[in-house]
Structure formats: structure tokens, C-alpha cells
Design a protein around this motif. Sequence first.
Motif, PDB file in Angstrom:
ATOM      1  N   PRO A  29       0.879  -1.316  -0.116  1.00 34.40           N
ATOM      2  CA  PRO A  29      -0.179   0.121   0.092  1.00 34.40           C
ATOM      3  C   PRO A  29       0.964   1.054   0.070  1.00 34.40           C
ATOM      4  N   GLU A  30       0.301   2.317  -0.747  1.00 34.16           N
ATOM      5  CA  GLU A  30       1.317   3.532  -0.830  1.00 34.16           C
ATOM      6  C   GLU A  30       1.538   4.026   0.462  1.00 34.16           C
ATOM      7  N   ARG A  31       0.625   4.264   1.545  1.00 31.74           N
ATOM      8  CA  ARG A  31       1.247   4.913   2.664  1.00 31.74           C
ATOM      9  C   ARG A  31       2.399   3.857   3.339  1.00 31.74           C
ATOM     10  N   VAL A  32       2.354   2.519   3.007  1.00 30.36           N
ATOM     11  CA  VAL A  32       3.141   1.689   3.934  1.00 30.36           C
ATOM     12  C   VAL A  32       4.508   1.955   3.176  1.00 30.36           C
ATOM     13  N   LEU A  33       4.416   1.834   1.744  1.00 26.68           N
ATOM     14  CA  LEU A  33       5.727   2.316   1.031  1.00 26.68           C
ATOM     15  C   LEU A  33       6.651   3.460   1.258  1.00 26.68           C
ATOM     16  N   ALA A  34       5.335   4.550   1.417  1.00 28.73           N
ATOM     17  CA  ALA A  34       6.134   5.808   1.692  1.00 28.73           C
ATOM     18  C   ALA A  34       6.723   5.850   3.017  1.00 28.73           C
ATOM     19  N   LYS A  35       6.372   5.000   3.976  1.00 30.86           N
ATOM     20  CA  LYS A  35       7.020   4.822   5.294  1.00 30.86           C
ATOM     21  C   LYS A  35       8.415   4.265   5.185  1.00 30.86           C
ATOM     22  N   VAL A  36       8.321   3.168   4.399  1.00 27.40           N
ATOM     23  CA  VAL A  36       9.580   2.299   4.004  1.00 27.40           C
ATOM     24  C   VAL A  36      10.625   3.438   3.506  1.00 27.40           C
TER      25      VAL A  36
END
Length: 297
Positions: A29-36
Motif C-alpha cells: 500500500p502506498e502509505r506503507v511504502l512511503a514509510k519504508v
Amino acid sequence: MPATAEAVRAFRERLALPGLIDVHTHFMPERVLAKVWDHFDAVGPLTGVAWPITYRHEEEERVALLRDFGVIAFTSMLYPHKPAMAAWLNSWAADFAARTPDCLHTATFFPEDGVAAYVRQAVEGGARVFKAHLQVGGYDPNDERLDPVWGLLAEAGIPIVVHCGSGPVPGPYTGPGPVGRLLARHPRLPLVVAHMGMPEYADFLDLADRYREVRLDTTMAFTDFAERLTGFPAGDRGRLADLGDRILLGTDFPNIPYPYEHQLDALDRLGLGDDWLRAVCHDNAARLFGLRGPGPA
């Protein structure tokens, strides 16, 4: 990035490969990838080496890039860092696989109440590979809540890509010890050691020697970036040839600080021959996942 696509195409054509199978790519998910990505942006102080994300693009463009590179099957490696997250990630990954036919349906888990139920649901829903991240999750793979999960996946023969090495930064349950104890209890577990077990390369090669269902993926190993952090021991290079049927191409796309083809170049310069490269970049994964022809159908 036409230069990258051309370089990868030349590599494939030289080896007469129908395509590449990359068992370690990240879609989430985009918001998870952004945190990664935020994590990698800040990882320099931990490692002493900056980690720029080469393929920081929207999801659709990242998928298109892999296809342009000739990657005919890939994964959506995703993982929770806390409880009550894995089932939601699995739901997202199932949807991603349904709309991305060249992605091997990926799932994950965390030691928590209900884990066996949602892992079984993922398996029954068609999951073909799981991801476990002992470093980010900070959990012991021998947690008793995971016993039914390991048993189910061993029985089903579904591979689990496990980040269990201590690179780039060690965690409380990284290193060969915890995974070694797990394999002693589940010797038929089809476990894929991510990053070749970096930096404990020799120890994880020992586990592969001991357990026939243990494999290793090449993610970031042998690249200039990884060699600066922790070099692969020259004396163990011959063991890569001995285990040539159990090493799988992985890259960490898109979270890599260099172009995609550099991973392929790094494997090529090991000097282990074209047959070894064909096995690593296509044949071993095709056999593991039962792939016939292009894509994961």
C-alpha cells in the motif's frame, strides 16, 4: 530508463532466457511504502552509507518498468512491523495479484492471536509465497504462536522469503541462530534466505547444506553497494556453484540505490558461468513456483 532496459535485454538475450523471475520485489500500500522509503532516506546514519531509492515512482510505472526489463514473474514482498497489520496487508496483496497477473500472490504474517487463521485464509486464497521480516518485525521465528503457521506452510510447500540476516542493521532475532532452531523443528520448511543471509553468508550457506528445502536469494548481494558494507567471503564462492540449483534472483526493486542491471552485472562477474546464471535468474524459481512459459499462471 531506456539504458537500463537495453542492458537487461542484452543480458537476457545473451543467456537465451525467456525472461527473469525476481523473487524479491516490493509492492505494498502506498502509505506503507512511503514509510519504508522514509526509513531508507534516514538509514545513512545507521550504515554510514546513503541509500537513495532509484525507482521512486508510482505503482503503475514500477510495474511497467519490471515488464520492460523482461521480468516475467515477481513478488509483492510486504511485511508488518506490529500486530493487527498483516491481515490487512494480505487483503491488499491479494487484490494487487488479481490485477497484476505477472505478480506471484504474496502474503505475510506476524506472531499474534489469530495468525494461523489468516495465514490459512491466504493459502486457500491462492498465496504462492510469504514474506517474513525478522529484523523489522523484531520477533522470534520460534514464537509458539507461529508453530501452526510454519507447519501449514511446510505441508503446503509454499516458500517463505525470510529476512533473517543481520544486515544492514542487526535485530534481536536476526542471525543464523533463531532460524537454525526453527529449521531443526521444521526441516522441510521451504525457506528462502533473503539477501543471501548478509552479512552471515557462510552460516546461512551451512544451513542450506544441512536442509535441502532451504534456498537463498541474491538480493543486493555481490553489488558494489553491499560489498562496501560487508563483502561476500571470497573463499565461499565455490559454495555458490555447489548450491547453484537453490539460489534465486532477488533485487529489492524498487528500493535499491543503483540501477536494476547492476544486480545482474554483480552476478555475472562472479564468473560462475552461463548455466549458473540461467538457473539463478530463471530456472530455479520457475521450478520452485511451477511456472510454465511467461508469467505465473
